[in-house]
Scaffold this motif. Structure first.
Motif, PDB file in Angstrom:
ATOM      1  N   LEU A  16      -1.880   2.710  10.013  1.00  0.00           N
ATOM      2  CA  LEU A  16      -1.079   1.574  10.474  1.00  0.00           C
ATOM      3  C   LEU A  16      -1.102   1.505  11.994  1.00  0.00           C
ATOM      4  CD1 LEU A  16       2.004   2.206   8.159  1.00  0.00           C
ATOM      5  CD2 LEU A  16       0.021   0.766   7.717  1.00  0.00           C
ATOM      6  N   LEU A  57       2.842  -1.793   4.681  1.00  0.00           N
ATOM      7  CA  LEU A  57       1.598  -2.540   4.637  1.00  0.00           C
ATOM      8  C   LEU A  57       1.573  -3.295   3.319  1.00  0.00           C
ATOM      9  CD1 LEU A  57      -1.100  -2.899   6.230  1.00  0.00           C
ATOM     10  CD2 LEU A  57      -2.076  -1.331   4.569  1.00  0.00           C
ATOM     11  N   LYS A  58       1.570  -4.610   3.406  1.00  0.00           N
ATOM     12  CA  LYS A  58       1.536  -5.391   2.174  1.00  0.00           C
ATOM     13  C   LYS A  58       0.240  -6.179   2.100  1.00  0.00           C
ATOM     14  CE  LYS A  58       3.858  -9.611   3.700  1.00  0.00           C
ATOM     15  NZ  LYS A  58       4.938 -10.575   3.442  1.00  0.00           N
ATOM     16  N   GLU A  76       1.149  -6.090   8.079  1.00  0.00           N
ATOM     17  CA  GLU A  76       2.190  -5.104   8.360  1.00  0.00           C
ATOM     18  C   GLU A  76       3.543  -5.789   8.502  1.00  0.00           C
ATOM     19  OE1 GLU A  76       1.010  -2.928  11.813  1.00  0.00           O
ATOM     20  OE2 GLU A  76      -0.224  -1.546  10.627  1.00  0.00           O
ATOM     21  N   TYR A  82       0.863  -1.170   0.000  1.00  0.00           N
ATOM     22  CA  TYR A  82       0.000   0.000   0.000  1.00  0.00           C
ATOM     23  C   TYR A  82       0.898   1.216   0.000  1.00  0.00           C
ATOM     24  CZ  TYR A  82      -4.238   2.668   0.574  1.00  0.00           C
ATOM     25  OH  TYR A  82      -5.297   3.514   0.349  1.00  0.00           O
ATOM     26  N   ALA A 101      -4.370  -7.738   4.605  1.00  0.00           N
ATOM     27  CA  ALA A 101      -3.315  -6.746   4.736  1.00  0.00           C
ATOM     28  C   ALA A 101      -2.411  -7.174   5.879  1.00  0.00           C
ATOM     29  CB  ALA A 101      -3.916  -5.380   5.023  1.00  0.00           C
TER      30      ALA A 101
END
Ligand SMILES: [Zn+2]
Length: 156
Positions: free
Chosen positions: A65, A105-106, A95, A40, A93
């Motif tokens: 986050l 954030l992936k 972290e 993100y 999502a």
């Protein structure tokens, strides 16, 4: 409709009109569970900067986050900002800290998906301003739909 320019950081995502809401993100190929979809990305704000701004809350792409930094995907973001909410999502999502200590954030798949499937995450929004669940209605259509994109309320 002209094809959107792809960013190299999200090769498995294609942005197209969603079956649920606005634009959505779709898998460009068959993917296994836990496949990396992209980070993100966008402009980062501190908690203080966020508090000092007024946001058009229906049209922003804000993701806060756990360290209270907020990423605005509307500024420099990629296709991951079009991931829609579902109460029974096929993606999540996650972290992760990078080598420089920045919190990232992936997005990754939760389950195997087929090419062309729309990708969803569970937003589990928290409404800091005390908004009611009705302000963030969910129309995902899954059997266990909560009816809202807000996080489940913990019984205390
Ligand atoms: Zn739902």
């Amino acid at each position: 409709m002209k094809p959107r320019k792809q960013t190299s950081s999200t090769p498995h995502i294609r942005v197209a009109p969603s079956g649920v809401h606005g634009l959505g993100a779709f898998a460009t190929c068959d993917l296994p569970a836990e496949a990396f979809l992209g980070l993100y990305e966008g402009r980062r704000y501190t908690q203080q900067e966020i508090a000092a701004r007024t946001w058009n809350d229906q049209l922003t792409y804000l993701f806060t986050l756990s360290n209270q930094e907020t990423i605005d995907g509307a500024k420099g973001g990629n296709g991951t900002r079009h991931l829609n909410h579902a109460c029974d999502p096929n993606c999540e999502a996650v972290e992760e800290y990078d080598d420089a200590g920045e919190l990232l954030l992936k997005f990754q798949t939760l389950v195997a998906v087929d090419a062309g499937d729309e990708l969803f995450i569970d937003y589990s929004l928290t409404a800091d301003d005390g908004s009611t669940a009705e302000k963030y209605p969910c129309h995902c259509g899954s059997p266990n739909c909560r009816g809202t994109m807000l996080a489940p309320v913990d019984a205390d």
